[in-house]
Design an enzyme around this catalytic site. Structure first.
Site, PDB file in Angstrom:
ATOM      1  NE  ARG A 130      -5.569   7.861   1.103  1.00  0.00           N
ATOM      2  CZ  ARG A 130      -6.718   8.214   1.680  1.00  0.00           C
ATOM      3  NH1 ARG A 130      -6.926   9.479   2.010  1.00  0.00           N
ATOM      4  NH2 ARG A 130      -7.650   7.306   1.931  1.00  0.00           N
ATOM      5  NE  ARG A 140      -3.510   2.559   2.400  1.00  0.00           N
ATOM      6  CZ  ARG A 140      -4.114   3.170   3.404  1.00  0.00           C
ATOM      7  NH1 ARG A 140      -3.913   2.752   4.648  1.00  0.00           N
ATOM      8  NH2 ARG A 140      -4.918   4.205   3.197  1.00  0.00           N
ATOM      9  CG  HIS A 141      -1.066   4.849  -0.852  1.00  0.00           C
ATOM     10  ND1 HIS A 141      -1.344   5.587   0.280  1.00  0.00           N
ATOM     11  CD2 HIS A 141      -2.263   4.401  -1.296  1.00  0.00           C
ATOM     12  CE1 HIS A 141      -2.639   5.591   0.505  1.00  0.00           C
ATOM     13  NE2 HIS A 141      -3.229   4.881  -0.449  1.00  0.00           N
ATOM     14  CG  HIS A 159      -4.821   1.972  -4.002  1.00  0.00           C
ATOM     15  ND1 HIS A 159      -4.739   3.338  -3.895  1.00  0.00           N
ATOM     16  CD2 HIS A 159      -4.594   1.697  -5.324  1.00  0.00           C
ATOM     17  CE1 HIS A 159      -4.473   3.879  -5.080  1.00  0.00           C
ATOM     18  NE2 HIS A 159      -4.386   2.894  -5.957  1.00  0.00           N
ATOM     19  CG  ASP A 160      -6.958   1.184   1.715  1.00  0.00           C
ATOM     20  OD1 ASP A 160      -7.268   1.197   0.497  1.00  0.00           O
ATOM     21  OD2 ASP A 160      -7.429   1.983   2.544  1.00  0.00           O
ATOM     22  NE  ARG A 216      -4.196   7.259  -2.493  1.00  0.00           N
ATOM     23  CZ  ARG A 216      -5.265   7.754  -3.100  1.00  0.00           C
ATOM     24  NH1 ARG A 216      -5.215   8.986  -3.581  1.00  0.00           N
ATOM     25  NH2 ARG A 216      -6.375   7.043  -3.228  1.00  0.00           N
TER      26      ARG A 216
END
Length: 438
Positions: A42, A38-39, A283-284, A107
């Protein structure tokens, strides 16, 4: 936050674990690794209408953007990968050794860049400017509307139908019914319609970020945040892959790609042959969807920033290939948790891994996605006959029908012209005489 930790601890303790310290790893058997993360940290994707912190000046990097903390988190994660895989990966970056893919979102692209700065600091002849300990490394991406593998957002009518149908399952309807008063309260206080589990998660996420940025949350949140919203926020991550059919359509393409890499590596047909690492920045929801598809997301939780799944292919001393699945819960811990996929052992033989996962991999994703259904689960073709028919077949039928119609019109026109010419040559065909003078 208690529910978040219960979810994380379930991964650690519910029968599927083995914890490794980085320094103690023996990865001499490692052949290929997939890293999905995941990024980093943010800003909120957007504020709600009554949000006291909706002024964009409070978020100078913009909505939904990676923060400096997020950059540091991924730089640290890249350094972790260098420590873990230092004897497996070359110290110098090579395009043949590593392939990096990201969703087409700022992101995730920036997270990948920050991560690679920690994983591949320039050395030797890769130092291109004194004092700059960074080098450009290609990151591949596709527009989300074209990406069914990582973003999972390429249009899929069958998925949308199955997703809508899953919301009518008794347990989902009951949860929504039990949460009606909460939805009503949140809608009234936020000025935004909160009507389902996903909209609760979206709001919960915004409040969590604002709290992390040391903003004082409004008084109305005290009765509902985090306690009454936390479970719904965590549960929302199960919905995109709630059923086997959803898992097949949403995560099947990514799992298929990973399996294909493993099989080709074993067979010696992977190109380039030097490839050791596939990295995916996402992502999540990607982390949750993968864990759900692997059967390892119960109870659910909200995957934190930089949470990572490692899928490794090993070759034993007896030339047997096996798969290891590991999870890392953010950047703070040095340990990774080795998981066991239900139906297999911890070091899952590659053939058995493929056998377990194959039912979740579409044979033809495009064709499966194009199936259309009515409310009674019957596919409807262009002639109103109940039968499963893909959209591209409907298009073919439409083209054929249109061509036949055009041909019929052309024949009719020819017949009319022939008839008109014959009438004109007939002695009974008269012209109107002019009565005007010359």
């Amino acid at each position: 936050m208690d529910y978040l930790w219960r979810g994380i601890l379930s991964i650690i303790f519910v029968g599927f674990i083995h914890v490794y310290c980085v320094a103690e790893n023996d990865l001499s058997s490692l052949e290929l690794v997939h890293i999905v993360f995941r990024h980093g940290d943010r800003t909120p994707v957007e504020a709600y209408p009554n949000d006291p912190y909706k002024n964009s000046s409070l978020w100078p990097v913009g909505w939904g953007q990676l923060t400096n903390e997020g950059k540091r988190q991924h730089y640290a994660l890249g350094q972790f990968f260098r420590r873990r895989y230092g004897k497996f990966l070359s110290p110098l970056y090579s395009k043949d050794e590593v392939h990096v893919r990201s969703t087409d979102v700022d992101r995730t692209l920036m997270s990948a860049e920050s991560n690679l700065a920690g994983l591949y600091p320039p050395q030797g002849n890769q130092i291109w400017e004194e004092g700059i300990t960074w080098q450009p490394i290609p990151i591949h991406t596709l527009p989300e509307s074209l990406d069914q593998i990582l973003a999972g957002k390429k249009p899929c009518p069958r998925y949308e139908y199955e997703f809508k149908k899953s919301k009518e399952l008794p347990e989902i309807k009951m949860l929504n019914e039990e949460s009606k008063e909460l939805y009503k309260y949140l809608t009234e206080k936020t000025g935004k319609l909160v009507h389902d589990i996903e909209s609760v998660e979206f709001l919960y996420n915004t409040l969590t970020i604002e709290e992390r940025f040391n903003f004082t949350l409004p008084e109305w949140t005290k009765g509902v945040y985090p306690d009454k919203m936390e479970y719904l926020a965590a549960f929302s991550f199960t919905l995109p892959t709630y059923t086997k059919e959803l898992q097949r359509l949403k995560m099947g393409p990514l799992i298929s790609e990973m399996m294909d890499h493993f099989i080709k590596k074993k067979d010696g047909t992977l190109s380039p042959s030097q490839r050791k690492l596939f990295m995916y920045s996402a992502h999540d929801t990607t982390i949750a969807n993968l864990l759900m598809t692997f059967g390892l997301f119960n109870p659910p939780f909200s995957p934190p920033y930089t949470s990572t799944i490692l899928l490794e292919l090993h070759r034993s001393s007896s030339d047997n290939y096996y798969v290891s699945l590991l999870y890392k819960n953010g950047t703070k811990a040095e340990e990774v948790i080795e998981l066991t996929i239900p139906g297999c052992v911890q070091h899952c033989p590659l053939d058995h891994f493929v056998e377990i996962m194959s039912p979740l991999v579409p044979v033809d994703w495009k064709r499966e996605c194009s199936m259309r259904y009515d409310d009674d689960d019957s596919a409807i073709n262009a002639f109103g006959i109940a039968a499963p028919i893909p959209l591209h077949d409907v298009a073919i039928i439409t083209v054929i029908t249109s061509a036949a119609t055009a041909l019929l019109l052309a024949v009719s026109l020819i017949i009319f012209l022939v008839y008109w010419c014959k009438r004109r040559d007939s002695p009974h065909w008269y012209y109107k005489l002019s009565t005007e003078g010359p």
